[in-house]
Design a protein around this motif. Structure first.
Motif, PDB file in Angstrom:
ATOM      1  N   UNK A  75       0.830  -1.101   0.119  1.00 19.67           N
ATOM      2  CA  UNK A  75      -0.027  -0.157  -0.194  1.00 19.67           C
ATOM      3  C   UNK A  75       0.907   1.340   0.116  1.00 19.67           C
ATOM      4  N   UNK A  76       2.000   1.137   0.531  1.00 22.88           N
ATOM      5  CA  UNK A  76       2.846   2.335   0.591  1.00 22.88           C
ATOM      6  C   UNK A  76       3.667   2.664  -0.665  1.00 22.88           C
ATOM      7  N   UNK A  77       3.899   1.663  -1.363  1.00 20.21           N
ATOM      8  CA  UNK A  77       4.457   1.767  -2.706  1.00 20.21           C
ATOM      9  C   UNK A  77       3.939   2.358  -3.838  1.00 20.21           C
ATOM     10  N   UNK A  78       4.861   3.353  -4.321  1.00 19.31           N
ATOM     11  CA  UNK A  78       4.300   4.268  -5.285  1.00 19.31           C
ATOM     12  C   UNK A  78       3.863   3.589  -6.686  1.00 19.31           C
ATOM     13  N   UNK A  79       4.579   2.805  -7.178  1.00 25.56           N
ATOM     14  CA  UNK A  79       3.938   1.795  -8.249  1.00 25.56           C
ATOM     15  C   UNK A  79       2.877   1.286  -7.853  1.00 25.56           C
ATOM     16  N   UNK A  80       2.718   0.696  -7.063  1.00 21.47           N
ATOM     17  CA  UNK A  80       1.472  -0.037  -6.439  1.00 21.47           C
ATOM     18  C   UNK A  80       0.370   0.778  -6.625  1.00 21.47           C
ATOM     19  N   UNK A  81       0.452   1.787  -6.099  1.00 24.96           N
ATOM     20  CA  UNK A  81      -0.620   2.857  -5.926  1.00 24.96           C
ATOM     21  C   UNK A  81      -0.796   3.438  -7.375  1.00 24.96           C
ATOM     22  N   UNK A  82       0.036   3.579  -8.414  1.00 16.08           N
ATOM     23  CA  UNK A  82      -0.163   3.696  -9.670  1.00 16.08           C
ATOM     24  C   UNK A  82      -0.745   2.658 -10.539  1.00 16.08           C
ATOM     25  N   UNK A  83      -0.485   1.544 -10.381  1.00 19.68           N
ATOM     26  CA  UNK A  83      -1.302   0.288 -10.901  1.00 19.68           C
ATOM     27  C   UNK A  83      -2.558   0.315 -10.571  1.00 19.68           C
ATOM     28  N   UNK A  84      -3.003   0.628  -9.128  1.00 17.55           N
ATOM     29  CA  UNK A  84      -4.176   0.523  -8.729  1.00 17.55           C
ATOM     30  C   UNK A  84      -5.264   1.396  -9.284  1.00 17.55           C
ATOM     31  N   UNK A  85      -4.573   2.416 -10.204  1.00 20.97           N
ATOM     32  CA  UNK A  85      -5.439   3.270 -10.684  1.00 20.97           C
ATOM     33  C   UNK A  85      -6.286   2.594 -11.799  1.00 20.97           C
ATOM     34  N   UNK A  86      -5.410   1.587 -12.731  1.00 20.41           N
ATOM     35  CA  UNK A  86      -6.203   0.979 -13.799  1.00 20.41           C
ATOM     36  C   UNK A  86      -6.197  -0.362 -13.270  1.00 20.41           C
TER      37      UNK A  86
END
Length: 438
Positions: A75-86
């Motif tokens: 949840x704290x990883x930026x790439x995971x947050x970005x991938x969660x958008x799509x």
């Protein structure tokens, strides 16, 4: 009526069942059936005992804590947050990013705690495990003190203050007395034990004489120790000459724990003291009369008093020994790791020791390995943060989840559908109960 049982069917079924039970059923080996059933029951009892053991619960609590930590890392990883958008468009990207973040963080944690295969030399590769052992030393010693008090039904929340006082006594002997090699380190260790034992004797004495609850007393003594060391470090007796900072003079080299692997590592002989203390507490609890009295008081103080055990004296003595063990943790810090006294000499080892004692189920061997685990989390957390940018607070969350699950065993059993300790395995239940369930 259709489907109604005919008269006498119940009696016939009963007679038939009785006849079947009276005649010994033959197994494939030619032995009576009850032999096979007894072997099956023994196997079922063994499996049931394993599944309901406290050690399995501790291991599963660690697994759940690491899983929760993995969720927070993702949840704290930026790439995971970005991938969660799509996520719904390309879920594989989200899963891959989450797996990469969690695996890289835990691999870095392993490298910082056990073995760093990415280092250029073997010496740097094994430095990780030596750091784990160094950090684990005060955790093991203080955890033994907390666990010993637990076995006597006392909650020693004062390990933090006892570590501070043990370190204070040992440091004062270390930089004011000038003794020969070998003698100086022994005297300093004894002074540290004395300082922790005196600080532990206070709540034990108050509990025995006045009934004051040791939790309240030990918490208050923690505050007293924190402010006392802060005051001492600005007095001429403890402040380093020529320095305005609240630090003590360096301890004499003769008062320091010897380094076990040379100057390239911080691992010192305090770890050997932790091993010896673990063996001592095991012997005390399982092979000595005093330890038997401690355990008897912990199980039932009223029955122990009826049997002639002086419960009040046991309270005082167990807190003295527990405080002495925490004082040893203070010597490991000031005589091994830091080499001088500061206001933060105890860090948070006294509070972490409570978690170590809980995870170790208040057993000496369990406390030893729990201390190693928490030392590994502490040592590896720094590397994890440096290499992957994962907040080191994740380690604190993992420790907290472990405490939560250890304090609530039914929650772990519910998650993994484990049997309760006092329940009976299915194959060991009476035949009538199985027939009724069928």
């Amino acid at each position: 009526m259709p489907g109604a049982p005919r008269p006498g069917a119940a009696r016939e079924g009963t007679a038939q069942t009785s006849a079947e039970q009276a005649a010994p059923a033959q197994t494939g080996s030619g032995q009576p059936g009850h032999v096979g059933r007894s072997e099956e029951d023994r196997s079922a009892n063994l499996v049931h005992e394993i599944l309901s053991s406290s050690w399995l619960l501790s291991l599963l609590a660690l697994v759940v804590a690491l899983a929760v930590g993995g969720v927070l890392i993702a949840a704290a990883d930026e790439q995971v947050q970005e991938a969660a958008g799509y996520l719904f468009a390309r879920p594989t990207d989200f899963i891959g990013a989450a797996w990469s973040a969690v695996s890289e963080a835990y691999v870095a944690l392993f490298h910082g705690a056990v073995f760093d295969g990415q280092s250029a030399t073997f010496t740097r590769s094994i430095r990780s495990v030596t750091e784990t052992l160094t950090v684990s030393t005060p955790l093991i010693l203080a955890g033994l003190g907390v666990a010993l008090a637990f076995r006597a039904s006392l909650f020693n929340i004062g390990a933090q203050g006892q570590i501070i006082m043990g370190a204070t006594f040992a440091a004062w002997v270390g930089f004011t007395w000038h003794l020969p090699v070998g003698v100086h380190v022994v005297v300093a260790v004894l002074a540290g034990i004395l300082g922790g034992a005196l600080w532990g004797a206070i709540p034990g004495f108050l509990r025995a004489r006045t009934g004051a609850h040791e939790v309240i007393v030990t918490i208050m003594l923690n505050y007293i120790a924190v402010y006392l060391i802060s005051y001492l470090l600005i007095t001429p007796a403890f402040q380093r000459p020529g320095s305005s900072n609240p630090v003590s003079p360096l301890l004499d080299d003769t008062a320091l724990y010897p380094l076990l692997l040379g100057s390239g590592f911080r691992l010192h002989a305090g770890f050997l003291v932790a091993i010896a203390a673990t063996a001592f507490v095991w012997w005390l609890l399982n092979r000595s009369t005093v330890g038997f009295r401690f355990r008897a008081v912990g199980l039932n103080p009223h029955a122990a008093r009826t049997a002639g055990i002086k419960v009040e004296w046991a309270y005082v003595l167990v807190m003295i020994v527990a405080g002495g063990l925490a004082g040893l943790a203070g010597t490991a810090q000031v005589m091994g790791t830091e080499k001088y006294l500061t206001a933060g000499i105890a860090a948070s080892f006294g509070f972490d020791a409570i978690t170590v004692a809980l995870l170790g189920r208040s057993r000496p061997i369990g406390v030893f390995f729990a201390g190693l685990l928490f030392g590994a989390l502490r040592a590896g957390g720094v590397t994890m943060q440096a290499r992957t940018g994962t907040p080191i607070d994740i380690v604190l969350v993992v420790q907290s989840v472990i405490v939560l699950l250890i304090a609530a065993p039914p929650l772990v059993r519910a998650i993994f559908r484990l049997p309760a300790p006092n329940s009976r395995p299915r194959s060991a239940r009476p035949a009538a109960v199985k027939e009724a369930q069928a």
